[in-house]
Design an enzyme around this catalytic site. Structure first.
Site, PDB file in Angstrom:
ATOM      1  N   SER A 262      24.547  30.602  50.968  1.00  0.00           N
ATOM      2  CA  SER A 262      25.166  29.699  51.956  1.00  0.00           C
ATOM      3  C   SER A 262      24.634  30.040  53.332  1.00  0.00           C
ATOM      4  O   SER A 262      24.171  31.156  53.562  1.00  0.00           O
ATOM      5  CB  SER A 262      26.681  29.901  51.958  1.00  0.00           C
ATOM      6  OG  SER A 262      26.990  31.097  52.673  1.00  0.00           O
ATOM      7  N   ASP A 263      24.723  29.075  54.248  1.00  0.00           N
ATOM      8  CA  ASP A 263      24.447  29.437  55.635  1.00  0.00           C
ATOM      9  C   ASP A 263      25.669  30.221  56.127  1.00  0.00           C
ATOM     10  O   ASP A 263      26.689  30.331  55.438  1.00  0.00           O
ATOM     11  CB  ASP A 263      24.170  28.182  56.475  1.00  0.00           C
ATOM     12  CG  ASP A 263      23.422  28.530  57.769  1.00  0.00           C
ATOM     13  OD1 ASP A 263      22.768  27.645  58.328  1.00  0.00           O
ATOM     14  OD2 ASP A 263      23.495  29.705  58.200  1.00  0.00           O
ATOM     15  N   TRP A 264      25.574  30.755  57.335  1.00  0.00           N
ATOM     16  CA  TRP A 264      26.602  31.639  57.872  1.00  0.00           C
ATOM     17  C   TRP A 264      28.003  31.011  57.786  1.00  0.00           C
ATOM     18  O   TRP A 264      28.260  29.992  58.427  1.00  0.00           O
ATOM     19  CB  TRP A 264      26.276  31.981  59.327  1.00  0.00           C
ATOM     20  CG  TRP A 264      27.175  32.989  59.929  1.00  0.00           C
ATOM     21  CD1 TRP A 264      28.455  32.796  60.349  1.00  0.00           C
ATOM     22  CD2 TRP A 264      26.883  34.361  60.207  1.00  0.00           C
ATOM     23  NE1 TRP A 264      28.981  33.950  60.858  1.00  0.00           N
ATOM     24  CE2 TRP A 264      28.037  34.932  60.787  1.00  0.00           C
ATOM     25  CE3 TRP A 264      25.775  35.180  60.037  1.00  0.00           C
ATOM     26  CZ2 TRP A 264      28.104  36.270  61.179  1.00  0.00           C
ATOM     27  CZ3 TRP A 264      25.834  36.515  60.428  1.00  0.00           C
ATOM     28  CH2 TRP A 264      26.991  37.041  60.988  1.00  0.00           C
ATOM     29  N   ALA A 265      28.855  31.588  56.947  1.00  0.00           N
ATOM     30  CA  ALA A 265      30.258  31.161  56.802  1.00  0.00           C
ATOM     31  C   ALA A 265      30.376  29.706  56.360  1.00  0.00           C
ATOM     32  O   ALA A 265      31.441  29.099  56.482  1.00  0.00           O
ATOM     33  CB  ALA A 265      31.034  31.378  58.091  1.00  0.00           C
ATOM     34  N   ALA A 266      29.319  29.152  55.809  1.00  0.00           N
ATOM     35  CA  ALA A 266      29.346  27.730  55.449  1.00  0.00           C
ATOM     36  C   ALA A 266      30.337  27.450  54.328  1.00  0.00           C
ATOM     37  O   ALA A 266      30.871  26.341  54.236  1.00  0.00           O
ATOM     38  CB  ALA A 266      27.940  27.263  55.053  1.00  0.00           C
TER      39      ALA A 266
END
Ligand code: GLC
Length: 736
Positions: A262-266
């Site tokens: 995932s992207d950051w905290a996505a």
């Protein structure tokens, strides 16, 4: 390890141990800077989970990472090594031009070399994975992350995507000096509505597949070990929880079997999108979409075990993800050598070595685009030249995604010119601050502010006017601050700061030989700059050796060769603007319209100020009419498109001859032009060379109404020239 041994390892792991392999946290948890309590505890991080995490983001340094790895493995029940990942986008410590500038080189193989050099520096510093290349297609200069892409053309983006993946990964990840690549952001992140970062993406499936997906696929086909999800929705469903996008398209249609991060905290953000009611549901959605690693939230860690125990998620889904993570560690050889290339001695030897600096200078030179030149460049006489602007002494030429690179390693323009012996002949002055009064910018590791008072600004401007008045030639070094492009830097106004425009106006009022050296991470509205200056050289964010490369071009030692990978709009009202647009039912042909009911503006032209593929040289080239080997072809034949290119100027130069195709009528409307090939020719004055392009059926394929990549019989136009506004055209027919 063999696959069998990996499978056996997986079987030995408890559910909790497996689930936490899917957790990625910052290295601060392992070097005492971060603890799993307070705000971090609320994010779902616990000491127990962190101790079992599968990977770390954002830490570097051979000594530091070896220490973390050693301590971590001593405590891990199965001695499974950590993966160390980081954003090494356009260089590690030796910073190359930003990716959009690399796109302007039209030389993917050069970017492959830059990526390989970056991988070498990153790997000896202990890193295993980079979150690059970013291959999002972009058409909207209001979006600050265009600086990380290679532009608006699918064909060019595919070439760079493949080249960068190969550069980072080499042939075998187990071999020294390679890092795993991560193609991002899947998918369509480059098309946020109104150019506002993280905003909704509204693309038809057809447009997504035809224009946006090819560059991800090129990176995957080149062997990219990882793919990163994007923050945006696709058809109303956040990518990070989008089963159709991640399972049907990414895994099944594109055949990606690597790690999906995932992207950051996505994963948490799919709650805020309004797609999940709570963290538990977010865990389910992301897991079912096949997201293997949860970057920087504890959602998987805190929910997955109970979801499996409750039968909501089958353990086989966890096993599938964990096996892919273990496979990646195995491909890197980490089970045999968990420290891989981490080596303090090699760090000293390789980081910022002269070979890498030379490569950075070569890439910078080749990335610059000469947009205007009323015979003032190259500058043969430096005596009595004033070099003015906030970029005279600015050391930060590396772009927003180069927080590992250090300004101490970058020469300023003043230093680069002084090195060449120009200091005695040249006067330098700042002329203005880089930012308007009161402007504040935040980067990942620093902030940038403008504290200069109005009075001080006025004093600087007057000093600049005096210097310009006394000079024969002015070099104006102006542009965006490096933090004005990059993540979360969308701008509705795409001009250089007003205070710098004032500098341009005042200087051009008192001097009629003004050369603008323009720094930016994106295409800007430079109508007024173009009007007032006698020359404009677009240098983007040129990296560690950028200033030296600029002097190489200004002196004529290097004759500029760069070509725009993204259109420079006439003004922001024209955005998104791109060359490969559709004709519409009422195409506007300036000066030829019979009536006003055409697809056009009343107040500005349709054409961008400078089109995709445009870039001048210090010499001039003539391209002959196109000769086609045949007027018809069937699907298993080829046609040769032949032109003669001649250097009709006074100095040696290199031209990028471009071939575009237009499918005149098809089951889905086709762009008025599509880049299908290009070729660089270097010619002495007066020299002529024949350039032959082979047109194959593959060049004619597109996503038809059958949702298949295929060609259709009919008439085609071929354009060959030096930018996308080319009119040099020939026609042929593809027969059944
Ligand atoms: C950021 C970016 C992504 C980057 C990641 C890790 O939010 O969107 O491109 O790789 O976080 O830093």
């Amino acid at each position: 390890m063999t696959d069998k041994e990996l499978q056996e390892l997986l079987k030995k792991m408890s559910l909790k141990e497996k689930v936490n392999q899917m957790l990625q946290v910052t290295g601060g948890f392992f070097d005492g800077h971060q603890v799993a309590m307070g705000p971090m505890k609320e994010k779902g991080f616990s000491d127990e989970n962190v101790a079992l995490a599968g990977s770390v983001i954002g830490s570097m340094g051979a000594e530091k990472l070896k220490k973390i790895q050693k301590e971590y493995m001593e405590n891990h029940p199965h001695k499974i090594p950590l993966l160390f990942m980081m954003d090494v986008i356009n260089g590690f410590k030796t910073i190359f031009p930003i990716p959009l500038a690399q796109g302007a080189t039209f030389e993917p193989e050069l970017s492959e070399r830059c990526a390989a050099a970056a991988a070498k520096e990153a790997s000896v510093s202990g890193l295993h994975v980079t979150f690059a290349p970013m291959v999002d297609l972009v058409r909207d200069a209001r979006w600050g992350r265009v600086m990380e892409s290679t532009g608006e053309d699918p064909y060019l983006n595919c070439l760079f995507s493949e080249a960068m993946v190969k550069g980072f990964q080499g042939e075998d990840l187990k071999e020294p000096y390679h890092v795993a690549a991560c193609v991002k952001h899947f998918a369509g992140y480059g098309a946020p509505t109104a150019g506002r970062d993280y905003n909704t993406v509204e693309l038809s499936k057809h447009t997504l597949k035809e224009f946006y997906l090819p560059s991800y696929k090129a990176g995957i086909d080149a062997g990219a070990a990882m793919v990163m999800t994007s923050f945006n929705t696709i058809e109303g469903i956040p990518a990070t929880g989008n089963k159709w996008l991640m399972r049907d398209v990414l895994r099944d249609e594109m055949g990606f079997d690597g790690v999906l991060i995932s992207d950051w905290a996505a994963i948490e953000e799919i709650i805020y999108h309004g797609y999940c009611a709570d963290r538990k549901e977010a865990a389910v959605r992301a897991a079912k979409a096949g997201v293997d690693i949860d970057m920087m939230t504890g959602i998987y860690s805190e929910n997955m075990c109970s979801l499996v125990e409750e039968g909501v998620i089958s353990e086989s889904l966890i096993d599938e993800s964990v096996y892919r993570i273990l496979e990646l560690k195995n491909k890197l050889g980490l089970f045999e050598n968990p420290y891989k290339d981490a080596d303090e001695e090699k760090e000293k030897e390789l980081i910022l070595c002269q070979e890498h600096r030379n490569l950075a200078r070569e890439a910078a030179r080749k990335s610059f685009v000469l947009l205007k030149n009323d015979s003032v460049l190259p500058l043969k006489k430096w005596k009595n030249t004033a070099v003015i602007g906030p970029y005279v002494d600015n050391r930060n030429l590396m772009g927003a995604w180069s927080f590992i690179g250090e300004t101490k390693d970058t020469a300023t323009l003043r230093e680069a010119m002084t090195e060449r012996g120009f200091a005695q002949e040249v006067t330098f002055c700042q002329g203005s601050p880089i930012l308007d009064p009161g402007m504040k910018l935040e980067g990942f590791t620093e902030t940038q502010g403008q504290e200069v008072s109005q009075e001080e600004c006025e004093k600087m401007l007057q000093e600049a006017v005096k210097a310009a008045k006394d000079a024969e030639t002015v070099i104006l070094a102006v542009g965006e601050d490096r933090l004005q492009s990059g993540e979360a830097t969308s701008n509705a106004n795409i001009q250089i700061p007003a205070i710098q425009m004032e500098l341009v106006r005042r200087v051009s009022q008192v001097n009629d030989k003004v050369i603008v050296v323009l720094f930016s991470g994106r295409p800007l509205d430079i109508r007024e700059i173009s009007e007032k200056a006698q020359a404009v050289l677009q240098v983007w964010m040129p990296g560690t050796e950028g200033a030296r490369a600029i002097v190489d071009v200004l002196t004529g030692e290097y004759n500029p060769t760069g070509k725009l990978p993204m259109s420079f709009p006439y003004c922001v009202g024209q955005v998104p603007v791109h060359y490969n647009e559709y004709s519409t039912g009422r195409p506007h042909v300036p000066g030829k319209d019979k009536d006003r009911f055409r697809s056009k503006y009343l107040d500005i032209p349709n054409a961008p100020l400078y089109p995709f593929g445009f870039g001048l040289s210090y010499t001039r080239f003539a391209v002959s009419p196109i000769e086609l080997s045949h007027e018809t072809m069937n699907k298993n034949e080829t046609i040769q498109a032949v032109v003669k290119v001649k250097n009709v100027g006074e100095v040696k130069g290199t031209e990028t001859v471009q071939l575009y195709i237009h499918d005149v009528a098809a089951s889905v409307v086709r762009p008025v032009k599509e880049l299908k090939n290009f070729c660089k020719v270097t010619l002495e004055p007066g020299e002529e060379q024949t350039v032959t392009f082979m047109i194959t059926e593959k060049d004619l394929q597109f996503l038809t109404e059958n949702d298949r990549w295929e060609s259709e019989p009919g008439e085609f136009e071929v354009f060959v020239g030096t930018d996308s506004s080319v009119v040099n055209c020939a026609k042929f027919v593809l027969v059944k």
